[in-house]
Design a protein around this motif. Sequence first.
Motif, PDB file in Angstrom:
ATOM      1  N   GLY A  20       0.813  -1.211   0.000  1.00 20.37           N
ATOM      2  CA  GLY A  20       0.000   0.000   0.000  1.00 20.37           C
ATOM      3  C   GLY A  20       0.842   1.255   0.000  1.00 20.37           C
ATOM      4  O   GLY A  20       0.540   2.234  -0.709  1.00 20.37           O
ATOM      5  N   PHE A  21       1.902   1.255   0.790  1.00 22.62           N
ATOM      6  CA  PHE A  21       2.796   2.415   0.811  1.00 22.62           C
ATOM      7  C   PHE A  21       3.415   2.647  -0.566  1.00 22.62           C
ATOM      8  O   PHE A  21       3.437   3.787  -1.065  1.00 22.62           O
ATOM      9  N   ALA A  22       3.898   1.555  -1.183  1.00 22.06           N
ATOM     10  CA  ALA A  22       4.535   1.689  -2.496  1.00 22.06           C
ATOM     11  C   ALA A  22       3.539   2.185  -3.543  1.00 22.06           C
ATOM     12  O   ALA A  22       3.857   3.074  -4.367  1.00 22.06           O
ATOM     13  N   VAL A  23       2.325   1.652  -3.547  1.00 21.81           N
ATOM     14  CA  VAL A  23       1.323   2.038  -4.543  1.00 21.81           C
ATOM     15  C   VAL A  23       0.921   3.504  -4.373  1.00 21.81           C
ATOM     16  O   VAL A  23       0.845   4.274  -5.349  1.00 21.81           O
ATOM     17  N   LEU A  24       0.655   3.913  -3.127  1.00 19.97           N
ATOM     18  CA  LEU A  24       0.235   5.297  -2.888  1.00 19.97           C
ATOM     19  C   LEU A  24       1.351   6.277  -3.243  1.00 19.97           C
ATOM     20  O   LEU A  24       1.090   7.366  -3.787  1.00 19.97           O
ATOM     21  N   LEU A  25       2.592   5.919  -2.934  1.00 19.16           N
ATOM     22  CA  LEU A  25       3.708   6.793  -3.290  1.00 19.16           C
ATOM     23  C   LEU A  25       3.852   6.896  -4.816  1.00 19.16           C
ATOM     24  O   LEU A  25       4.090   7.987  -5.362  1.00 19.16           O
ATOM     25  N   LEU A  26       3.689   5.766  -5.494  1.00 17.14           N
ATOM     26  CA  LEU A  26       3.797   5.762  -6.949  1.00 17.14           C
ATOM     27  C   LEU A  26       2.677   6.586  -7.584  1.00 17.14           C
ATOM     28  O   LEU A  26       2.910   7.364  -8.542  1.00 17.14           O
ATOM     29  N   VAL A  27       1.460   6.447  -7.083  1.00 24.09           N
ATOM     30  CA  VAL A  27       0.337   7.232  -7.610  1.00 24.09           C
ATOM     31  C   VAL A  27       0.591   8.724  -7.436  1.00 24.09           C
ATOM     32  O   VAL A  27       0.332   9.551  -8.339  1.00 24.09           O
ATOM     33  N   ALA A  28       1.122   9.112  -6.274  1.00 26.27           N
ATOM     34  CA  ALA A  28       1.401  10.532  -6.035  1.00 26.27           C
ATOM     35  C   ALA A  28       2.464  11.048  -6.993  1.00 26.27           C
ATOM     36  O   ALA A  28       2.365  12.177  -7.512  1.00 26.27           O
ATOM     37  N   VAL A  29       3.488  10.218  -7.267  1.00 26.38           N
ATOM     38  CA  VAL A  29       4.539  10.633  -8.200  1.00 26.38           C
ATOM     39  C   VAL A  29       3.976  10.797  -9.605  1.00 26.38           C
ATOM     40  O   VAL A  29       4.286  11.770 -10.319  1.00 26.38           O
ATOM     41  N   VAL A  30       3.127   9.857 -10.037  1.00 29.58           N
ATOM     42  CA  VAL A  30       2.531   9.940 -11.373  1.00 29.58           C
ATOM     43  C   VAL A  30       1.664  11.194 -11.499  1.00 29.58           C
ATOM     44  O   VAL A  30       1.711  11.917 -12.520  1.00 29.58           O
ATOM     45  N   ARG A  31       0.874  11.479 -10.483  1.00 26.26           N
ATOM     46  CA  ARG A  31       0.023  12.673 -10.526  1.00 26.26           C
ATOM     47  C   ARG A  31       0.882  13.940 -10.530  1.00 26.26           C
ATOM     48  O   ARG A  31       0.522  14.955 -11.142  1.00 26.26           O
ATOM     49  N   LEU A  32       2.017  13.876  -9.835  1.00 24.26           N
ATOM     50  CA  LEU A  32       2.903  15.038  -9.843  1.00 24.26           C
ATOM     51  C   LEU A  32       3.475  15.273 -11.243  1.00 24.26           C
ATOM     52  O   LEU A  32       3.559  16.419 -11.718  1.00 24.26           O
ATOM     53  N   LEU A  33       3.842  14.194 -11.913  1.00 23.16           N
ATOM     54  CA  LEU A  33       4.432  14.319 -13.248  1.00 23.16           C
ATOM     55  C   LEU A  33       3.399  14.779 -14.273  1.00 23.16           C
ATOM     56  O   LEU A  33       3.721  15.544 -15.207  1.00 23.16           O
ATOM     57  N   THR A  34       2.183  14.322 -14.138  1.00 23.69           N
ATOM     58  CA  THR A  34       1.142  14.647 -15.126  1.00 23.69           C
ATOM     59  C   THR A  34       0.399  15.926 -14.788  1.00 23.69           C
ATOM     60  O   THR A  34      -0.376  16.435 -15.606  1.00 23.69           O
ATOM     61  N   GLY A  35       0.566  16.395 -13.558  1.00 24.36           N
ATOM     62  CA  GLY A  35      -0.138  17.616 -13.160  1.00 24.36           C
ATOM     63  C   GLY A  35      -1.606  17.396 -12.912  1.00 24.36           C
ATOM     64  O   GLY A  35      -2.385  18.362 -12.916  1.00 24.36           O
TER      65      GLY A  35
END
Length: 425
Positions: A20-35
Amino acid sequence: MQSTGAATILRVLRVCLHVGFAVLLLVAVVRLLTGAGTAASPSPVAVTAGLGLSALLALVYLAGTVLEKRHAGDASRFNPARYARWWLSAVMVLWLLLLLVSGDFAWVAFPLFFLQLHVLPRRLALPAIALSTALLVGAQWFHGRGSADGGLQLAMVLGPVFGAGFAVVTGLAYRALFLEAENQRTVADDLRRTRAELAQTQHEAGMLAERERLAREIHDTLAQGFSSIILMGRSAEKALDDGDAQAAKERLRIVQDTASTNLAEARSFVRDLRPPALEESGLVETLRRLCGKTESEAAARGTALRCRFELVGTPVELPQAFQTTLLRAAQASLANVWAHARARAAVVTLSFPGAEVTLDVFDDGKGFEPSTASGTTRGDGTGVGLKSLRERLAALNGSLEIESAPGEGTVVAIRVPLPADEGVA
């Protein structure tokens, strides 16, 4: 040992927490990159800072979990427990910095709530979760203040508060399972250690019991036989010196018979079987022959000893242990008669008065003071006769009484209760 149910649940929860930690961190990074979720595209500085901090957070988190996993599998490895709070502090600081970069990292807070409950004691974990929740609400308000409906909204408060409450309840349940698993592991370790100690104790007790059995058998058979052989050998040598070849021949025959009997006895008790004499005939005839043999050996040594056997009552068929004990008792008693008593007559009486069987050995020898017969083993290995006899009788719930006085002979009285299902032979 197979894992318990609680341990399996703990393992699944830990895996889910890390995933869960890895998935949530990855989702946040993707949203940061895509805006995604922001009115304007994030600046290159924010993206670079977010990627760097995310990578560093992932490395720190991964290092702590790997070290803990290795120590759990092998206690000799490095134990990171003493650095757990420093590790948690580093994780929380990196998360707060990410929270300043983008509000999308707010969702990472939920697995971090579980980490706080696991690493910190409850008195510190609950205030830390409350503070993290307040910072989370403040970060969401900070990142949403420029939107059309900016300002603090109810959802900004209820979402983190409910999430924190759910994490606290689940974390407490996780801790309860963890403590139960630890208790079960401790109990299992204690059980294995106790079983090993019990097995060792039983092994030592078995060895001691076997040594005592062999000591009794050797004393009651081989030792007495060898003693008789030595005396008969000396007597035969004296007869040859006196020119009495017939007497020497008779005594050598007794030596041969005694040696043959000793050999048969040795083979028998090694196999833990009944005495050879009892294999050939019953207890009554064996005792009768023993009396005749004792009288013959005494005569060969120049001692005028008359030994008689008497039977009282109707004999019953006794178990092997009873017959062996009574025979050994008679052998030991008669050996003491010709070795110490200087008696002229001895009587062995086997009685069946009803619910018990008795064996009395009387001699008219010099007698002794019974209180001096301690039955303790002397330094030369002798003196175990009474002790051995008492141990044999104790195994059958029997009793031994000795009546004697200096100059008045000796009576050895043995009482053994019969098994309830024994009938008349």
